[in-house]
Design a protein around this motif. Structure first.
Motif, PDB file in Angstrom:
ATOM      1  N   HIS A  11      -3.155 101.231 -12.203  1.00 32.92           N
ATOM      2  CA  HIS A  11      -1.976 102.031 -12.533  1.00 32.92           C
ATOM      3  C   HIS A  11      -0.749 101.133 -12.699  1.00 32.92           C
ATOM      4  O   HIS A  11      -0.770  99.951 -12.366  1.00 32.92           O
ATOM      5  CB  HIS A  11      -1.725 103.111 -11.477  1.00 32.92           C
ATOM      6  CG  HIS A  11      -1.466 102.580 -10.100  1.00 32.92           C
ATOM      7  ND1 HIS A  11      -2.463 102.178  -9.246  1.00 32.92           N
ATOM      8  CD2 HIS A  11      -0.309 102.379  -9.430  1.00 32.92           C
ATOM      9  CE1 HIS A  11      -1.939 101.757  -8.113  1.00 32.92           C
ATOM     10  NE2 HIS A  11      -0.627 101.858  -8.205  1.00 32.92           N
ATOM     11  N   TRP A  12       0.294 101.723 -13.227  1.00 29.10           N
ATOM     12  CA  TRP A  12       1.561 101.042 -13.441  1.00 29.10           C
ATOM     13  C   TRP A  12       2.489 101.352 -12.278  1.00 29.10           C
ATOM     14  O   TRP A  12       2.594 102.496 -11.846  1.00 29.10           O
ATOM     15  CB  TRP A  12       2.200 101.515 -14.741  1.00 29.10           C
ATOM     16  CG  TRP A  12       3.455 100.759 -15.036  1.00 29.10           C
ATOM     17  CD1 TRP A  12       4.733 101.171 -14.804  1.00 29.10           C
ATOM     18  CD2 TRP A  12       3.546  99.449 -15.590  1.00 29.10           C
ATOM     19  NE1 TRP A  12       5.614 100.184 -15.166  1.00 29.10           N
ATOM     20  CE2 TRP A  12       4.917  99.117 -15.661  1.00 29.10           C
ATOM     21  CE3 TRP A  12       2.604  98.516 -16.027  1.00 29.10           C
ATOM     22  CZ2 TRP A  12       5.365  97.903 -16.157  1.00 29.10           C
ATOM     23  CZ3 TRP A  12       3.045  97.314 -16.528  1.00 29.10           C
ATOM     24  CH2 TRP A  12       4.415  97.014 -16.589  1.00 29.10           C
ATOM     25  N   ARG A  13       3.155 100.327 -11.763  1.00 28.61           N
ATOM     26  CA  ARG A  13       4.162 100.515 -10.715  1.00 28.61           C
ATOM     27  C   ARG A  13       5.527 100.163 -11.275  1.00 28.61           C
ATOM     28  O   ARG A  13       5.805  98.996 -11.557  1.00 28.61           O
ATOM     29  CB  ARG A  13       3.847  99.630  -9.506  1.00 28.61           C
ATOM     30  CG  ARG A  13       2.708 100.177  -8.691  1.00 28.61           C
ATOM     31  CD  ARG A  13       2.524  99.530  -7.364  1.00 28.61           C
ATOM     32  NE  ARG A  13       3.767  99.246  -6.645  1.00 28.61           N
ATOM     33  CZ  ARG A  13       3.813  98.507  -5.546  1.00 28.61           C
ATOM     34  NH1 ARG A  13       2.707  97.983  -5.032  1.00 28.61           N
ATOM     35  NH2 ARG A  13       4.960  98.273  -4.951  1.00 28.61           N
ATOM     36  N   ASP A  14       6.356 101.178 -11.428  1.00 29.27           N
ATOM     37  CA  ASP A  14       7.711 100.966 -11.943  1.00 29.27           C
ATOM     38  C   ASP A  14       8.546 100.092 -11.019  1.00 29.27           C
ATOM     39  O   ASP A  14       9.363  99.299 -11.486  1.00 29.27           O
ATOM     40  CB  ASP A  14       8.435 102.301 -12.140  1.00 29.27           C
ATOM     41  CG  ASP A  14       7.973 103.037 -13.377  1.00 29.27           C
ATOM     42  OD1 ASP A  14       7.649 102.375 -14.391  1.00 29.27           O
ATOM     43  OD2 ASP A  14       7.944 104.274 -13.341  1.00 29.27           O
ATOM     44  N   ASP A  15       8.347 100.220  -9.695  1.00 34.96           N
ATOM     45  CA  ASP A  15       9.186  99.492  -8.739  1.00 34.96           C
ATOM     46  C   ASP A  15       9.048  97.980  -8.858  1.00 34.96           C
ATOM     47  O   ASP A  15       9.985  97.248  -8.530  1.00 34.96           O
ATOM     48  CB  ASP A  15       8.906  99.955  -7.305  1.00 34.96           C
ATOM     49  CG  ASP A  15       7.470  99.743  -6.860  1.00 34.96           C
ATOM     50  OD1 ASP A  15       6.549  99.837  -7.704  1.00 34.96           O
ATOM     51  OD2 ASP A  15       7.251  99.503  -5.654  1.00 34.96           O
ATOM     52  N   ALA A  17       7.552  96.693 -11.876  1.00 34.24           N
ATOM     53  CA  ALA A  17       7.318  96.512 -13.315  1.00 34.24           C
ATOM     54  C   ALA A  17       6.005  95.779 -13.574  1.00 34.24           C
ATOM     55  O   ALA A  17       5.951  94.796 -14.296  1.00 34.24           O
ATOM     56  CB  ALA A  17       8.489  95.780 -13.967  1.00 34.24           C
ATOM     57  N   SER A  18       4.953  96.284 -12.944  1.00 32.29           N
ATOM     58  CA  SER A  18       3.656  95.616 -13.018  1.00 32.29           C
ATOM     59  C   SER A  18       2.507  96.608 -13.055  1.00 32.29           C
ATOM     60  O   SER A  18       2.587  97.695 -12.482  1.00 32.29           O
ATOM     61  CB  SER A  18       3.444  94.723 -11.792  1.00 32.29           C
ATOM     62  OG  SER A  18       4.406  93.707 -11.727  1.00 32.29           O
ATOM     63  N   HIS A  33       2.592  91.287 -13.956  1.00 33.38           N
ATOM     64  CA  HIS A  33       3.953  91.668 -14.301  1.00 33.38           C
ATOM     65  C   HIS A  33       4.114  91.921 -15.795  1.00 33.38           C
ATOM     66  O   HIS A  33       3.411  91.355 -16.621  1.00 33.38           O
ATOM     67  CB  HIS A  33       4.935  90.573 -13.850  1.00 33.38           C
ATOM     68  CG  HIS A  33       6.354  91.000 -13.905  1.00 33.38           C
ATOM     69  ND1 HIS A  33       7.150  90.762 -15.003  1.00 33.38           N
ATOM     70  CD2 HIS A  33       7.117  91.668 -13.009  1.00 33.38           C
ATOM     71  CE1 HIS A  33       8.345  91.262 -14.767  1.00 33.38           C
ATOM     72  NE2 HIS A  33       8.352  91.822 -13.565  1.00 33.38           N
ATOM     73  N   ARG A  34       5.073  92.767 -16.118  1.00 33.33           N
ATOM     74  CA  ARG A  34       5.384  93.078 -17.509  1.00 33.33           C
ATOM     75  C   ARG A  34       5.606  91.811 -18.343  1.00 33.33           C
ATOM     76  O   ARG A  34       5.224  91.743 -19.500  1.00 33.33           O
ATOM     77  CB  ARG A  34       6.636  93.964 -17.574  1.00 33.33           C
ATOM     78  CG  ARG A  34       7.054  94.335 -18.985  1.00 33.33           C
ATOM     79  CD  ARG A  34       8.407  95.037 -19.030  1.00 33.33           C
ATOM     80  NE  ARG A  34       8.507  96.140 -18.120  1.00 33.33           N
ATOM     81  CZ  ARG A  34       8.389  97.414 -18.465  1.00 33.33           C
ATOM     82  NH1 ARG A  34       8.166  97.751 -19.703  1.00 33.33           N
ATOM     83  NH2 ARG A  34       8.498  98.375 -17.567  1.00 33.33           N
ATOM     84  N   THR A  46       5.220  98.426 -23.277  1.00 37.74           N
ATOM     85  CA  THR A  46       5.415  99.658 -22.520  1.00 37.74           C
ATOM     86  C   THR A  46       4.340  99.708 -21.440  1.00 37.74           C
ATOM     87  O   THR A  46       3.307  99.038 -21.564  1.00 37.74           O
ATOM     88  CB  THR A  46       5.265 100.889 -23.427  1.00 37.74           C
ATOM     89  OG1 THR A  46       3.909 100.920 -23.913  1.00 37.74           O
ATOM     90  CG2 THR A  46       6.245 100.855 -24.599  1.00 37.74           C
ATOM     91  N   PRO A  47       4.540 100.497 -20.411  1.00 36.83           N
ATOM     92  CA  PRO A  47       3.472 100.641 -19.419  1.00 36.83           C
ATOM     93  C   PRO A  47       2.150 101.095 -20.057  1.00 36.83           C
ATOM     94  O   PRO A  47       1.086 100.598 -19.696  1.00 36.83           O
ATOM     95  CB  PRO A  47       4.023 101.691 -18.457  1.00 36.83           C
ATOM     96  CG  PRO A  47       5.507 101.478 -18.512  1.00 36.83           C
ATOM     97  CD  PRO A  47       5.771 101.172 -19.969  1.00 36.83           C
ATOM     98  N   GLN A  48       2.225 101.989 -21.035  1.00 38.35           N
ATOM     99  CA  GLN A  48       1.009 102.468 -21.702  1.00 38.35           C
ATOM    100  C   GLN A  48       0.309 101.336 -22.458  1.00 38.35           C
ATOM    101  O   GLN A  48      -0.920 101.249 -22.458  1.00 38.35           O
ATOM    102  CB  GLN A  48       1.329 103.624 -22.660  1.00 38.35           C
ATOM    103  CG  GLN A  48       1.819 104.882 -21.973  1.00 38.35           C
ATOM    104  CD  GLN A  48       3.281 104.796 -21.518  1.00 38.35           C
ATOM    105  OE1 GLN A  48       4.060 103.960 -21.977  1.00 38.35           O
ATOM    106  NE2 GLN A  48       3.651 105.675 -20.603  1.00 38.35           N
TER     107      GLN A  48
END
Length: 101
Positions: A11-15, A17-18, A33-34, A46-48
Motif C-alpha cells: 500500500h501507499w503511505r502518504d505520511d 510518501a512511500s 520512496h516516491r 502518483t501513488p497509483q
C-alpha cells in the motif's frame, strides 16, 4: 506464478510518501520512496503509478529487498528501504538473464 497473500499488504503511505510492502520471512516492511519511483518512471509519480509499477515488477522488488537484507546483514524484524539503484540492479539482472547474458 501465483501472487502470494502478501501482495494485498502492499500500500501507499502518504505520511512518508512511500510504497510499503511486507518482506516475506523477515518480519518487517520495506519502503520505496516516491523519489525512487521518480527515477524509475522518469516522471513525477502518483501513488497509483507507483503501485502499478510495483505490481508489474513485484518479483524484482522482492528480490532487491532480499538482496539488500543479505548484503547489509539486516536483522529480522528490522525495516528497510530500497533505492532506485537497488531496484534497477534487479531489473537489469532479470533482463540480462532473459536475454541469455
Amino acid at each position: 506464478m501465483a501472487r502470494d497473500s502478501l501482495s494485498s499488504e502492499v500500500h501507499w503511505r502518504d505520511d512518508i510518501a512511500s510504497l510499503v510492502f511486507a518482506v516475506t520471512g523477515h518480519g518487517a516492511i520495506c519502503a520505496v520512496h516516491r523519489g525512487a519511483f521518480r527515477t524509475l518512471l522518469g516522471a513525477e509519480p502518483t501513488p497509483q503509478a507507483c503501485l502499478g509499477y510495483f505490481q508489474r515488477f513485484e518479483l524484482a522488488f522482492r528480490a532487491a529487498a532480499a538482496s539488500k537484507i543479505a548484503r547489509r546483514g539486516i536483522l529480522p524484524g528490522t525495516s528497510l528501504h530500497l533505492t532506485s539503484r537497488d531496484i534497477a540492479r534487479k531489473l537489469l539482472q532479470d533482463a540480462q538473464i532473459a536475454d541469455g547474458e
